[in-house]
Design a protein around this motif. Structure first.
Motif, short mmCIF file in Angstrom:
data_model
loop_
_atom_site.label_atom_id
_atom_site.label_comp_id
_atom_site.label_asym_id
_atom_site.label_seq_id
_atom_site.Cartn_x
_atom_site.Cartn_y
_atom_site.Cartn_z
N ALA A 59 3.10 8.16 -75.36
CA ALA A 59 2.41 7.04 -74.72
C ALA A 59 2.70 6.96 -73.23
O ALA A 59 2.28 6.00 -72.57
N LYS A 60 3.38 7.95 -72.67
CA LYS A 60 3.78 7.88 -71.25
C LYS A 60 2.58 7.82 -70.32
O LYS A 60 2.57 7.03 -69.36
N GLN A 61 1.55 8.62 -70.57
CA GLN A 61 0.35 8.62 -69.73
C GLN A 61 -0.33 7.24 -69.75
O GLN A 61 -0.73 6.72 -68.71
N LEU A 62 -0.42 6.65 -70.93
CA LEU A 62 -1.03 5.32 -71.05
C LEU A 62 -0.20 4.27 -70.34
O LEU A 62 -0.73 3.42 -69.63
N GLU A 63 1.12 4.34 -70.49
CA GLU A 63 2.00 3.38 -69.83
C GLU A 63 1.87 3.48 -68.30
O GLU A 63 1.80 2.47 -67.61
N ASN A 64 1.83 4.72 -67.78
CA ASN A 64 1.67 4.91 -66.33
C ASN A 64 0.35 4.33 -65.85
O ASN A 64 0.28 3.71 -64.78
N ARG A 65 -0.71 4.53 -66.62
CA ARG A 65 -2.01 4.02 -66.23
C ARG A 65 -2.03 2.49 -66.21
O ARG A 65 -2.56 1.88 -65.29
N LEU A 66 -1.44 1.87 -67.21
CA LEU A 66 -1.40 0.40 -67.26
C LEU A 66 -0.55 -0.16 -66.14
O LEU A 66 -0.89 -1.19 -65.54
N THR A 67 0.55 0.52 -65.82
CA THR A 67 1.39 0.08 -64.70
C THR A 67 0.61 0.16 -63.39
O THR A 67 0.65 -0.75 -62.57
N TRP A 68 -0.15 1.25 -63.23
CA TRP A 68 -0.96 1.40 -62.02
C TRP A 68 -2.04 0.32 -61.94
O TRP A 68 -2.29 -0.24 -60.88
N LEU A 69 -2.68 0.01 -63.07
CA LEU A 69 -3.72 -1.03 -63.08
C LEU A 69 -3.13 -2.39 -62.70
O LEU A 69 -3.78 -3.16 -62.00
N MET A 70 -1.93 -2.67 -63.17
CA MET A 70 -1.31 -3.96 -62.87
C MET A 70 -0.88 -4.06 -61.40
O MET A 70 -0.91 -5.13 -60.83
N ASP A 71 -0.50 -2.92 -60.81
CA ASP A 71 -0.08 -2.92 -59.41
C ASP A 71 -1.25 -3.04 -58.44
O ASP A 71 -1.10 -3.52 -57.33
N ASN A 72 -2.42 -2.56 -58.84
CA ASN A 72 -3.59 -2.58 -57.94
C ASN A 72 -4.54 -3.67 -58.26
O ASN A 72 -4.62 -4.46 -58.95
#
Length: 85
Positions: A72-85
């Motif tokens: 799930a690392k790719q999904l977690e990174n994507r969600l973190t990026w969405l929350m930051d931007n």
């Protein structure tokens, strides 16, 4: 009227347009932007809280009917990026 789906993290119902569709491809969790990738899909709110709850409950494997471990690392990174931007 927009179709309704259930978030596998918080288990609340929401319109399909407000959720992300997730599919398993080669033991990776992948976001299905257009909701057209083949295979069984799971729906989740695009928040870290719902993601963490789904991981804690092991909901991805059950929803996608996958018995092998999922990355799930790719999904977690994507969600973190969405929350930051």
């Amino acid at each position: 009227m927009d179709p309704v789906r259930t978030c596998i993290g918080c288990r609340s119902r929401a319109s399909r347009s407000s959720l992300l569709r997730i599919v398993a491809q080669n033991s990776d969790l992948v976001v299905d932007e257009t909701a057209t990738l083949p295979g069984r899909g799971a729906w989740i709110h695009p928040t870290i809280a719902c993601f963490q709850e789904a991981v804690r409950r092991r909901a991805f494997g059950r929803a996608l009917r996958v018995t092998s471990p999922l990355d799930a690392k790719q999904l977690e990174n994507r969600l973190t990026w969405l929350m930051d931007n």
